[in-house]
Design a protein around this motif. Structure first.
Motif: not given
Length: 291
Positions: A238-240, A246, A248
């Motif tokens: 899971k990442l944004v 980054n 997130y």
């Protein structure tokens, strides 16, 4: 004439790719273990003063996949043997084991090498059978080719459904709008599938909703023109990220990186500040209990 067990008629082919993209292929003998149902953990609670227990629930546990392979011999094949060890080294992280040839080709599993090369006896000059064991923390096999919906600056959807699925409803529009029209995708797998969404800016406050389940996530802030937002919802990954950084913390507090449930899922994407240059890709891989 005696048929050797590693003749092509008796074999499949598996390929392992490590995180660096380096690959090794195995001629796989019949008898692979761990390609069917994953291990099950059943939870029960004893009922005081009564016979038996109460069923609480069950879950799929991590699995080991034991692959009988033809191994390069210790003399003629030693350079290949060393290369196998270098590519399979689990210290490099999780890779993918894919069934690439054979009757049941087309699925892969995220895993690491656990054992097998250390147990091989130097008993044959060229080739001999052995067993490689891989450990899969996420216990499901997934399609080796993604299904996806892509929308470009012309506003026409480009549909990539390698496996069965329903097509987005028209029109699916991008450009000078706050809302991209709803579309429907079908998860034909055995369990939930986890999408990866890519947005090429400009766009601001991107929100993606699974209307079918009522869950959503939203990334606040601007994605400048030619910048890229990636939201990866897959377990363990899971990442944004925006342009690799980054992001997130840009998720709203109520966001949930949701999966596709089995069957039809109605999806809605929205943002502000979009133009004809905004591009969206919604991709997923159906997940299966068995390869």
């Amino acid at each position: 004439m005696t048929t050797r067990p590693w003749d092509p008629a008796n074999c499949e082919t598996h390929e392992y790719a490590n995180p660096a993209g380096e690959t090794v292929r195995f001629r796989t003998l019949k008898g692979t273990v761990g390609r069917m149902m994953p291990p099950i953990v059943v939870t029960t609670l004893p009922a005081p003063g009564k016979a038996g227990s109460r069923y609480i629930g069950a879950l799929h546990a991590e699995r080991a996949v034991a692959v009988p392979v033809v191994v390069p011999g210790p003399l003629d094949g030693r350079p290949d043997y060393r290369e196998w060890g270098r590519i399979l080294d689990p210290m490099k992280g999780q890779g993918t084991l894919t069934v690439v040839e054979g009757e049941w080709a087309g699925r892969q599993i995220l895993c690491v090498y656990e054992a097998g090369l250390d147990d091989l006896a130097e008993s044959n000059r060229s080739h001999y059978p052995g067993t490689l064991i891989f450990r899969a923390a996420y216990p499901y096999w997934v399609d080796s080719v993604e299904s996806s919906v892509q929308v470009g600056e012309e506003g026409d959807p480009v549909l990539w459904f390698r496996f069965a699925g329903s097509f987005p409803a028209f029109p699916l529009l991008v450009g000078a709008s706050n809302t991209f029209e709803n579309f429907t995708v079908t998860n034909t797998g055995d369990v939930e599938a986890w999408p990866v969404v890519t947005v090429l800016g400009p766009a601001t406050d991107v929100e993606v909703i699974n209307v079918t389940t009522g869950v959503r996530w939203k990334v606040m802030g601007e994605i400048p023109e030619f910048s890229t937002l990636i939201v990866d919802t897959r377990p363990g990954q899971k990442l944004v990220r925006i342009d690799g950084e980054n992001s997130y913390s840009s998720l709203t507090d109520t966001s949930y990186l949701w999966p596709l449930i089995g069957g039809n899922n109605q999806i809605q994407m929205s943002a502000v500040g979009t133009t004809d240059d905004t591009f969206i890709r919604f991709a997923w891989r159906n997940a299966w209990l068995a390869a």
